[in-house]
Motif scaffolding. Structure first.
Motif, mmCIF file in Angstrom:
data_model
loop_
_atom_site.group_PDB
_atom_site.id
_atom_site.type_symbol
_atom_site.label_atom_id
_atom_site.label_comp_id
_atom_site.label_asym_id
_atom_site.label_seq_id
_atom_site.Cartn_x
_atom_site.Cartn_y
_atom_site.Cartn_z
ATOM 1 N N ARG A 73 0.831 -1.211 0.000
ATOM 2 C CA ARG A 73 0.000 0.000 0.000
ATOM 3 C C ARG A 73 0.863 1.258 0.000
ATOM 4 O O ARG A 73 0.564 2.224 -0.699
ATOM 5 N N ARG A 74 1.941 1.229 0.788
ATOM 6 C CA ARG A 74 2.837 2.382 0.843
ATOM 7 C C ARG A 74 3.537 2.597 -0.498
ATOM 8 O O ARG A 74 3.641 3.724 -0.991
ATOM 9 N N ALA A 78 3.070 5.784 -2.958
ATOM 10 C CA ALA A 78 4.234 6.586 -3.337
ATOM 11 C C ALA A 78 4.381 6.670 -4.848
ATOM 12 O O ALA A 78 4.722 7.732 -5.387
ATOM 13 N N ASP A 86 8.781 3.606 -2.761
ATOM 14 C CA ASP A 86 9.111 3.731 -1.342
ATOM 15 C C ASP A 86 8.768 2.405 -0.677
ATOM 16 O O ASP A 86 7.609 1.995 -0.660
ATOM 17 N N HIS A 87 9.784 1.731 -0.154
ATOM 18 C CA HIS A 87 9.526 0.455 0.510
ATOM 19 C C HIS A 87 10.534 0.257 1.630
ATOM 20 O O HIS A 87 11.587 0.874 1.662
#
Length: 117
Positions: A73-74, A78, A86-87
């Protein structure tokens, strides 16, 4: 297709982030099932220690599953907002811990078998 998201909310036509999430789900499922199966086969030899290792291994696999979903989801958000990925490393750390617990349980079973046999 441009790098912008299409009308369905998909960022890239190759669905890289979606494929990665599915791979993490399969990996976590395999670690969880392997931990519980190892617990089932070692409970007679190791007793409560086998139950402890099996539950910890399965719990770590579930935590890695959740961390991978949150990371997806992040990353997807992003990509939509900034265009960059972005991870974090939480799923990798949790999956590694699950694999180590499973390996330690299997090694313990082999040692107990060698000592009793």
């Amino acid at each position: 297709m441009s790098r912008a998201a299409d009308e369905n909310g998909v960022y890239d036509s190759g669905l890289q982030t979606e494929r990665t999430l599915l791979a993490w789900r399969r990996t976590c499922l395999a670690f969880g099932v392997a931990s519980l199966v190892a617990m089932r086969f070692t409970v007679e030899a190791a007793g409560v220690l086998a139950v402890f290792a099996g539950v910890i291994g399965a719990g770590l696999a579930v935590a890695a599953y959740v961390a991978a979903a949150v990371g997806y989801r992040r990353a997807n958000a992003a990509l939509h907002t900034t265009g960059s990925l972005d991870h974090g490393a939480a799923p990798i750390a949790l999956a590694t811990a699950a694999a180590l617990v499973l390996g330690a349980a299997c090694a313990g079973y082999l040692v107990l078998g060698a000592l009793s046999g």
